[in-house]
Design an enzyme around this catalytic site. Structure first.
Site, short mmCIF file in Angstrom:
data_model
loop_
_atom_site.label_atom_id
_atom_site.label_comp_id
_atom_site.label_asym_id
_atom_site.label_seq_id
_atom_site.Cartn_x
_atom_site.Cartn_y
_atom_site.Cartn_z
N SER A 138 47.15 68.34 45.43
CA SER A 138 48.25 68.83 44.68
C SER A 138 49.15 69.89 45.82
CB SER A 138 48.18 69.43 43.49
OG SER A 138 49.07 70.30 43.00
N TYR A 151 42.56 74.92 38.46
CA TYR A 151 43.43 73.97 38.82
C TYR A 151 43.44 74.14 40.16
CZ TYR A 151 46.83 70.06 39.36
OH TYR A 151 47.63 68.97 39.62
P1 NAD Z 1 48.08 61.78 33.94
O1 NAD Z 1 47.67 62.63 32.73
O2 NAD Z 1 49.18 60.93 33.72
O3 NAD Z 1 46.84 60.83 34.25
C1 NAD Z 1 45.45 61.46 34.63
C2 NAD Z 1 44.59 60.44 34.35
O4 NAD Z 1 43.20 60.69 34.41
C3 NAD Z 1 44.65 59.48 33.11
O5 NAD Z 1 44.50 58.01 33.46
C4 NAD Z 1 43.50 59.89 32.56
O6 NAD Z 1 42.95 59.00 31.51
C5 NAD Z 1 42.44 60.18 33.50
N1 NAD Z 1 41.57 61.03 33.06
C6 NAD Z 1 41.51 62.52 32.63
N2 NAD Z 1 40.38 62.74 32.47
C7 NAD Z 1 39.54 62.02 32.99
C8 NAD Z 1 38.02 61.92 32.88
N3 NAD Z 1 37.31 62.82 32.28
N4 NAD Z 1 37.50 60.74 33.06
C9 NAD Z 1 38.32 59.72 33.59
N5 NAD Z 1 39.77 59.71 33.79
C10 NAD Z 1 40.35 61.00 33.12
O7 NAD Z 1 48.14 62.83 35.18
P2 NAD Z 1 48.92 62.70 36.71
O8 NAD Z 1 49.89 63.52 36.79
O9 NAD Z 1 49.09 61.23 36.82
O10 NAD Z 1 47.67 63.30 37.45
C11 NAD Z 1 46.90 62.58 38.27
C12 NAD Z 1 46.42 63.47 39.43
O11 NAD Z 1 47.62 64.06 40.24
C13 NAD Z 1 45.69 64.68 38.84
O12 NAD Z 1 44.53 64.72 39.78
C14 NAD Z 1 46.73 65.75 39.08
O13 NAD Z 1 45.93 67.09 39.24
C15 NAD Z 1 47.55 65.33 40.28
N6 NAD Z 1 48.92 65.82 40.48
C16 NAD Z 1 49.76 65.63 39.47
C17 NAD Z 1 51.16 66.33 39.67
C18 NAD Z 1 52.17 66.01 38.57
O14 NAD Z 1 52.97 66.81 38.77
N7 NAD Z 1 51.89 65.31 37.80
C19 NAD Z 1 51.24 67.07 40.87
C20 NAD Z 1 50.23 67.26 41.59
C21 NAD Z 1 49.25 66.64 41.64
#
Ligand code: NAD
Length: 256
Positions: A138, A151
């Protein structure tokens, strides 16, 4: 480009993970999906792209379930050539109020799971002298924000893990890099928009504008599709000597 390769993407039932899985599927890779919630819709979306697809519901906070998932992927498709460590959760609170159980969960899912999946995937990649580990960090792997201690600690940690994994494999065909998104409008961020709207008694549109305005100079969300194309680049021949980078796609957030 990725025919006969297998990609395992953790947390790929929604959001960024699903976007990356689709981009790799379009390049011909077999896909192993993982994550909670409905797996049937993502599964059929990947199959519609012509890719072979399997699903394992391992809880990424549990090392024994990660081991079972890696064994399942190897027995289904032979081996994992591309590992995308993406599963992640968020919790927002000041350090002195941060629930200990939430701290442990964020560190387990956002950081330790990447160590476990990587240690299990690396031997086969090293044997084949080709592999790609892509860690979804991130912009919070590069800079901090108040109320996101676990985080930010996990994401800075995964950027460090990325560098060490890259260095340990630097003379081989196995690379490891991190992707550092700014705001991406996924369920994880929608929860933060909704909480802001409720806390301040403002509309969702105004909460979204404020969220972007506080951090992201472009005033635009990065999309899962754009992040998927960055993952494809890391897997391409042009990415052969890209090692240990933390590449932000953040609308200028970290440039400030
Ligand atoms: P999201 O909530 O849409 O997806 C998260 C995914 O992780 C889902 O498929 C969920 O089922 C899965 N998950 C959660 N806990 C779990 C567990 N214990 N075991 C297995 N699967 C699990 O979120 P996202 O925004 O797509 O995030 C994905 C990644 O991107 C994360 O690592 C997040 O930190 C990172 N990220 C997101 C953003 C943003 O703005 N959305 C920005 C930077 C980084």
């Amino acid at each position: 480009m990725l025919a006969n390769k297998t990609a395992l993407v953790t947390g790929s039932t929604s959001g960024i993970g699903l976007g990356i899985a689709k981009a790799l599927a379009r390049q011909g890779a077999n896909i192993v999906l993982n994550g909670f919630g409905d797996a049937e819709v993502p599964r059929s979306e990947i199959a519609a792209l012509g890719a072979q697809v399997a699903y394992h519901g391992a809880d990424m906070s549990k090392p024994d379930e990660i081991e079972a998932m890696m064994a399942f992927a190897a027995s289904t498709f032979g081996q994992v050539d591309i590992l995308v460590n993406n599963a992640g959760i968020q919790h927002v609170a000041r350090v002195e109020n941060f629930p200990v159980e939430r701290w442990d969960a964020v560190i387990a899912i956002n950081l330790s799971s990447a160590f476990h999946a990587s240690r299990l995937a690396l031997p086969a990649m090293q044997k084949a002298n080709w592999g790609r580990i892509i860690n979804v960090a991130s912009v919070h792997g590069l800079v901090g924000s108040a109320e996101k201690s676990a985080y930010v600690a996990a994401k800075h940690g995964i950027v460090g893990l990325t560098k060490v994994t890259a260095l340990e494999n630097a003379t081989s065909g196995v690379t490891c890099n991190a992707i550092c998104p700014g705001w991406v409008l996924t369920p994880l961020v929608q929860k933060q928009v909704d909480a802001k709207a409720v806390a301040q008694g403002i509309s969702n549109a105004e909460a979204t504008r404020q969220l972007l305005g506080e951090k992201e100079p472009s005033m635009q969300f990065t999309t899962p599709e754009e992040l998927g194309e960055l993952a494809v680049f890391f897997c391409s021949p042009a990415g052969n000597n890209v090692r240990g980078v933390a590449w932000n796609m953040d609308g200028g957030w970290a440039a400030q």
